[in-house]
Design an enzyme around this catalytic site. Structure first.
Site, PDB file in Angstrom:
ATOM      1  N   TRP A 207      -6.901 -31.512  26.678  1.00 20.39           N
ATOM      2  CA  TRP A 207      -6.027 -32.088  25.913  1.00 20.39           C
ATOM      3  C   TRP A 207      -4.569 -32.320  26.333  1.00 20.39           C
ATOM      4  O   TRP A 207      -3.939 -33.363  25.980  1.00 20.39           O
ATOM      5  CB  TRP A 207      -5.871 -31.425  24.466  1.00 20.39           C
ATOM      6  CG  TRP A 207      -7.248 -31.168  23.747  1.00 20.39           C
ATOM      7  CD1 TRP A 207      -8.063 -30.267  23.432  1.00 20.39           C
ATOM      8  CD2 TRP A 207      -8.032 -32.255  23.376  1.00 20.39           C
ATOM      9  NE1 TRP A 207      -9.278 -30.359  22.931  1.00 20.39           N
ATOM     10  CE2 TRP A 207      -9.203 -31.858  22.884  1.00 20.39           C
ATOM     11  CE3 TRP A 207      -7.733 -33.750  23.348  1.00 20.39           C
ATOM     12  CZ2 TRP A 207     -10.217 -32.747  22.055  1.00 20.39           C
ATOM     13  CZ3 TRP A 207      -8.766 -34.562  22.367  1.00 20.39           C
ATOM     14  CH2 TRP A 207      -9.974 -33.985  22.004  1.00 20.39           C
TER      15      TRP A 207
ATOM     16  N   ASP B 158       2.041 -29.323  21.371  1.00 14.12           N
ATOM     17  CA  ASP B 158       0.507 -29.706  20.694  1.00 14.12           C
ATOM     18  C   ASP B 158      -0.130 -28.336  20.094  1.00 14.12           C
ATOM     19  O   ASP B 158      -0.747 -27.736  20.973  1.00 14.12           O
ATOM     20  CB  ASP B 158      -0.452 -30.484  21.623  1.00 14.12           C
ATOM     21  CG  ASP B 158      -1.879 -30.769  20.978  1.00 14.12           C
ATOM     22  OD1 ASP B 158      -2.154 -30.472  19.728  1.00 14.12           O
ATOM     23  OD2 ASP B 158      -2.635 -31.398  21.665  1.00 14.12           O
TER      24      ASP B 158
ATOM     25  N   LYS C 210      -8.454 -28.240  11.624  1.00 16.92           N
ATOM     26  CA  LYS C 210      -8.997 -26.792  12.544  1.00 16.92           C
ATOM     27  C   LYS C 210      -8.566 -25.706  11.362  1.00 16.92           C
ATOM     28  O   LYS C 210      -9.264 -25.166  10.924  1.00 16.92           O
ATOM     29  CB  LYS C 210      -8.539 -26.717  14.017  1.00 16.92           C
ATOM     30  CG  LYS C 210      -9.214 -27.607  14.731  1.00 16.92           C
ATOM     31  CD  LYS C 210      -8.496 -27.678  16.270  1.00 16.92           C
ATOM     32  CE  LYS C 210      -8.764 -29.198  16.820  1.00 16.92           C
ATOM     33  NZ  LYS C 210     -10.275 -29.362  16.942  1.00 16.92           N
TER      34      LYS C 210
HETATM   35  C1  LIG Z   1      -5.459 -29.129  21.173  1.00 20.15           C
HETATM   36  C2  LIG Z   1      -5.865 -30.301  20.662  1.00 20.15           C
HETATM   37  N1  LIG Z   1      -5.151 -31.475  20.751  1.00 20.15           N
HETATM   38  C3  LIG Z   1      -5.663 -32.757  20.438  1.00 20.15           C
HETATM   39  C4  LIG Z   1      -6.720 -32.897  19.928  1.00 20.15           C
HETATM   40  C5  LIG Z   1      -7.273 -34.275  19.437  1.00 20.15           C
HETATM   41  O1  LIG Z   1      -7.181 -34.232  18.288  1.00 20.15           O
HETATM   42  P1  LIG Z   1      -7.487 -35.532  17.262  1.00 20.15           P
HETATM   43  O2  LIG Z   1      -9.035 -35.609  17.254  1.00 20.15           O
HETATM   44  O3  LIG Z   1      -6.918 -35.341  16.128  1.00 20.15           O
HETATM   45  O4  LIG Z   1      -6.898 -36.670  17.849  1.00 20.15           O
HETATM   46  C6  LIG Z   1      -7.727 -31.879  19.645  1.00 20.15           C
HETATM   47  C7  LIG Z   1      -9.004 -31.818  19.201  1.00 20.15           C
HETATM   48  O5  LIG Z   1      -9.869 -30.992  19.148  1.00 20.15           O
HETATM   49  C8  LIG Z   1      -7.297 -30.518  20.268  1.00 20.15           C
HETATM   50  O6  LIG Z   1      -7.941 -29.290  19.908  1.00 20.15           O
END
Ligand SMILES: Cc1ncc(COP(=O)(O)O)c(C=O)c1O
Length: 375
Positions: free
Chosen positions: A117, A187, A211
């Site tokens: 991520w 994030d 989550k």
């Molecule tokens: C730490 C983290 N950042 C970003 C995301 C991406 O999130 P989204 O699917 O809401 O764009 C996730 C998705 O699992 C994640 O775990």
């Protein structure tokens, strides 16, 4: 304090009953929240309008937004002068939006790359300015997070960005990174409201709700005055934090359902010991599971000990041929969502706020049995 997962409740009318859900997101919610959603569907707060049918401009929905904002602020101890937004586009849109709002072309931004991520966040920021990884553990399979002193923020960097919990690899920061006076961006998608977090020490925090906070489709964003004051002029309207801030997250039609659920999850948190209660439950659940994983070398936990996540526990089995067997037998025993992310493989148990202690206990006794059957 721990409400049951409701394994026998809801959903037994057709098909199987509710399982012990260890999915990484969208993830299990407290059963009482799911029931509140069900009850609000035909008629929200006795307004006569159903939850999915109510105008976002109505006083009934304004009450929901106000309540959700107030609960976020209370539960997470958000400083009064910080801005709270409920946006759409997921955390993935924030990868770009953060950079677009805070960085001018040619300016520097530093990233701690601790998993897939943060790699994605960095990729989007590079579209805007001189974004670089100042720490990257990909060669070691993302087993750990850096300690303060293992990286240096560039003198001219505008901000430092990190991902507090690495959902795919099961690693997590257990300390505050040092941004050396620069803006600190986080994030927190997979550990918001599940672990301690000093909001006042950050300038921008974003988290997809699916989550720890609710369903997919709503993203919590928290901004410091310092961050908001950097937002450039003449950005595309929907990508401009100031637009959303000036309209109280109601510039356009928001995810009304998602904000309702988020409000109910925060209400549930408040009724169950607030952030402290959630931290204690997550430590207990993950502590039990790691203790089981550490008992024998049948299991191979992925993360280095000091970087282990309390939210996503990841591991391999000593013989990888046993992994599909484990997943199939777990599924048959009423446990789902345990398959590791495709980029890592193995097993992953996500222990978010909605995952109850009885689910973790069920998983551990299943593992015990599995180990003695397949040793
Ligand atoms: C730490 C983290 N950042 C970003 C995301 C991406 O999130 P989204 O699917 O809401 O764009 C996730 C998705 O699992 C994640 O775990």
């Amino acid at each position: 304090m721990h409400s049951k997962t409701g394994a026998a409740a809801l959903g037994s009318m057709s098909g199987r009953a509710r399982i012990h859900n260890f999915g990484a997101g969208p993830a299990v919610l407290p059963l009482s929240v799911v029931e509140e959603c069900r009850d609000a569907l035909p008629n929200l707060s006795q307004s006569g309008f159903g939850l999915l049918e109510v105008s976002h401009r109505s006083p009934t929905f304004q009450n929901v937004v106000d309540s959700a904002m107030a609960r976020v602020r209370r539960t997470l101890s958000v400083p009064e002068d910080y801005t709270v937004l409920f946006l759409q586009g997921g955390a993935s849109l924030q990868f770009y939006m953060t950079a677009l709002n805070l960085l001018r072309p040619g300016e520097q931004a530093d990233y701690l790359v601790t998993g897939g991520w943060s790699q994605k966040a960095l990729k989007e920021a590079k579209r805007v300015g001189d974004a670089q990884a100042i720490w990257d553990d990909s060669v070691n399979g993302f087993r750990s997070v850096p300690q303060v002193g293992e990286y240096a923020v560039r003198d001219d960097a505008v901000y430092l960005h990190y991902t507090s919990n690495n959902t795919l690899y099961g690693t997590q920061f257990h300390h505050l990174p040092d941004s050396e006076g620069k803006l600190l961006l986080l994030d927190a998608s997979s550990d918001i409201a599940g672990v301690p977090c000093d909001i006042a020490a950050h300038d921008l925090i974003y988290a997809g709700a699916q989550k720890n906070l609710g369903p997919s489709g709503v993203t919590l964003v928290i901004l410091s005055p310092r961050a908001l004051s950097r937002v450039g002029d003449d950005l595309p309207t929907m990508l401009d934090y100031n637009v959303h801030a000036s309209k109280g997250s109601l510039f356009n039609t928001p995810n009304t359902f998602g904000i309702f659920v988020l409000d109910r999850v925060f209400n549930w948190l408040e009724e169950n010991g607030g952030l402290e209660g959630s931290i204690a439950r997550n430590q207990e659940k993950s502590g039990l599971l790691y203790a089981e994983l550490d008992k024998t070398d049948f299991w191979r936990p992925h993360a280095d000990e000091g970087s282990r996540s309390v939210m996503n526990v990841t591991w391999l089995i000593h013989d990888d041929a046993l992994e599909p067997v484990f997943l199939a037998e777990a599924e048959a025993a009423g446990m789902g969502g345990l398959k590791g992310h495709r980029s890592v493989g193995g097993i992953r148990a996500s222990l978010y706020n909605g995952c109850q202690l009885d689910s973790v206990q069920a998983l551990i006794s299943f593992m015990h049995q599995f180990e003695s059957n397949h040793r």
